[in-house]
Design a protein around this motif. Structure first.
Motif, PDB file in Angstrom:
ATOM      1  N   UNK A   1       0.833  -1.209   0.000  1.00 19.86           N
ATOM      2  CA  UNK A   1       0.000   0.000   0.000  1.00 19.86           C
ATOM      3  C   UNK A   1       0.865   1.254   0.000  1.00 19.86           C
ATOM      4  N   UNK A   2       1.933   1.264   0.794  1.00 21.03           N
ATOM      5  CA  UNK A   2       2.839   2.417   0.831  1.00 21.03           C
ATOM      6  C   UNK A   2       3.485   2.620  -0.537  1.00 21.03           C
ATOM      7  N   UNK A   3       3.904   1.535  -1.164  1.00 19.41           N
ATOM      8  CA  UNK A   3       4.517   1.644  -2.496  1.00 19.41           C
ATOM      9  C   UNK A   3       3.511   2.185  -3.507  1.00 19.41           C
ATOM     10  N   UNK A   4       2.270   1.747  -3.437  1.00 23.86           N
ATOM     11  CA  UNK A   4       1.240   2.244  -4.349  1.00 23.86           C
ATOM     12  C   UNK A   4       0.958   3.731  -4.116  1.00 23.86           C
ATOM     13  N   UNK A   5       0.955   4.142  -2.865  1.00 25.88           N
ATOM     14  CA  UNK A   5       0.749   5.562  -2.550  1.00 25.88           C
ATOM     15  C   UNK A   5       1.899   6.393  -3.116  1.00 25.88           C
ATOM     16  N   UNK A   6       3.115   5.930  -2.901  1.00 28.75           N
ATOM     17  CA  UNK A   6       4.281   6.644  -3.439  1.00 28.75           C
ATOM     18  C   UNK A   6       4.197   6.740  -4.964  1.00 28.75           C
ATOM     19  N   UNK A   7       3.857   5.644  -5.605  1.00 30.19           N
ATOM     20  CA  UNK A   7       3.707   5.635  -7.057  1.00 30.19           C
ATOM     21  C   UNK A   7       2.667   6.659  -7.481  1.00 30.19           C
ATOM     22  N   UNK A   8       1.540   6.642  -6.796  1.00 30.19           N
ATOM     23  CA  UNK A   8       0.445   7.539  -7.130  1.00 30.19           C
ATOM     24  C   UNK A   8       0.871   9.004  -7.031  1.00 30.19           C
ATOM     25  N   UNK A   9       1.555   9.344  -5.966  1.00 29.74           N
ATOM     26  CA  UNK A   9       1.972  10.730  -5.745  1.00 29.74           C
ATOM     27  C   UNK A   9       2.994  11.170  -6.796  1.00 29.74           C
ATOM     28  N   UNK A  10       3.952  10.314  -7.086  1.00 35.61           N
ATOM     29  CA  UNK A  10       5.036  10.699  -7.991  1.00 35.61           C
ATOM     30  C   UNK A  10       4.658  10.672  -9.469  1.00 35.61           C
ATOM     31  N   UNK A  11       3.689   9.858  -9.826  1.00 42.96           N
ATOM     32  CA  UNK A  11       3.344   9.730 -11.243  1.00 42.96           C
ATOM     33  C   UNK A  11       2.023  10.389 -11.619  1.00 42.96           C
ATOM     34  N   UNK A  12       1.387  11.065 -10.678  1.00 38.24           N
ATOM     35  CA  UNK A  12       0.114  11.729 -10.983  1.00 38.24           C
ATOM     36  C   UNK A  12       0.216  12.713 -12.151  1.00 38.24           C
ATOM     37  N   UNK A  13       1.258  13.547 -12.226  1.00 38.81           N
ATOM     38  CA  UNK A  13       1.328  14.473 -13.366  1.00 38.81           C
ATOM     39  C   UNK A  13       1.479  13.761 -14.714  1.00 38.81           C
ATOM     40  N   UNK A  14       2.197  12.667 -14.738  1.00 42.58           N
ATOM     41  CA  UNK A  14       2.475  11.976 -15.999  1.00 42.58           C
ATOM     42  C   UNK A  14       1.348  11.026 -16.415  1.00 42.58           C
ATOM     43  N   UNK A  15       0.725  10.392 -15.446  1.00 49.18           N
ATOM     44  CA  UNK A  15      -0.311   9.396 -15.747  1.00 49.18           C
ATOM     45  C   UNK A  15      -1.410   9.461 -14.683  1.00 49.18           C
ATOM     46  N   UNK A  16      -2.279  10.470 -14.775  1.00 49.44           N
ATOM     47  CA  UNK A  16      -3.279  10.655 -13.725  1.00 49.44           C
ATOM     48  C   UNK A  16      -4.237   9.476 -13.544  1.00 49.44           C
ATOM     49  N   UNK A  17      -4.617   8.816 -14.622  1.00 51.86           N
ATOM     50  CA  UNK A  17      -5.532   7.677 -14.485  1.00 51.86           C
ATOM     51  C   UNK A  17      -4.864   6.515 -13.753  1.00 51.86           C
TER      52      UNK A  17
ATOM     53  N   UNK B   1      -6.217   1.234  -5.160  1.00 48.91           N
ATOM     54  CA  UNK B   1      -5.740  -0.073  -4.694  1.00 48.91           C
ATOM     55  C   UNK B   1      -5.151   0.037  -3.291  1.00 48.91           C
ATOM     56  N   UNK B   2      -4.362   1.083  -3.071  1.00 46.71           N
ATOM     57  CA  UNK B   2      -3.774   1.300  -1.749  1.00 46.71           C
ATOM     58  C   UNK B   2      -4.864   1.546  -0.706  1.00 46.71           C
ATOM     59  N   UNK B   3      -5.831   2.373  -1.049  1.00 46.40           N
ATOM     60  CA  UNK B   3      -6.917   2.680  -0.114  1.00 46.40           C
ATOM     61  C   UNK B   3      -7.710   1.427   0.242  1.00 46.40           C
ATOM     62  N   UNK B   4      -7.970   0.586  -0.741  1.00 44.88           N
ATOM     63  CA  UNK B   4      -8.695  -0.661  -0.476  1.00 44.88           C
ATOM     64  C   UNK B   4      -7.917  -1.560   0.483  1.00 44.88           C
ATOM     65  N   UNK B   5      -6.617  -1.630   0.279  1.00 44.27           N
ATOM     66  CA  UNK B   5      -5.760  -2.440   1.148  1.00 44.27           C
ATOM     67  C   UNK B   5      -5.745  -1.882   2.569  1.00 44.27           C
ATOM     68  N   UNK B   6      -5.608  -0.578   2.685  1.00 43.78           N
ATOM     69  CA  UNK B   6      -5.561   0.048   4.001  1.00 43.78           C
ATOM     70  C   UNK B   6      -6.899  -0.048   4.723  1.00 43.78           C
TER      71      UNK B   6
END
Length: 59
Positions: free
Chosen positions: A13-29, A37-42
């Motif tokens: 979940x932490x890795x997914x959150x990090x991915x989400x934060x860092x790649x939001x500008x490049x790939x928002x979807x 996915x992270x939220x569901x896990x948490x």
């Protein structure tokens, strides 16, 4: 050191959150999907995203 299933899930979940934060500008979807996915896990462990790292309890 062997991780518990809970720790493994929280680490993912932490890795997914990090991915989400860092790649939001490049790939928002994709970033939104990773965040969901992270939220569901948490949610499964009743942990807020801001608490996930502390909940890992890895020393």
């Amino acid at each position: 050191m062997q991780l518990t299933n809970r720790q493994e899930d929280l680490l993912i979940a932490v890795a997914l959150i990090e991915f989400s934060v860092h790649y939001e500008p490049a790939a928002p979807d994709l970033a939104e999907y990773a965040w969901q996915l992270a939220a569901d896990c948490l949610l499964e462990y009743d942990v807020e995203p801001c608490e996930a790292v502390d909940e890992l309890e890895i020393k």
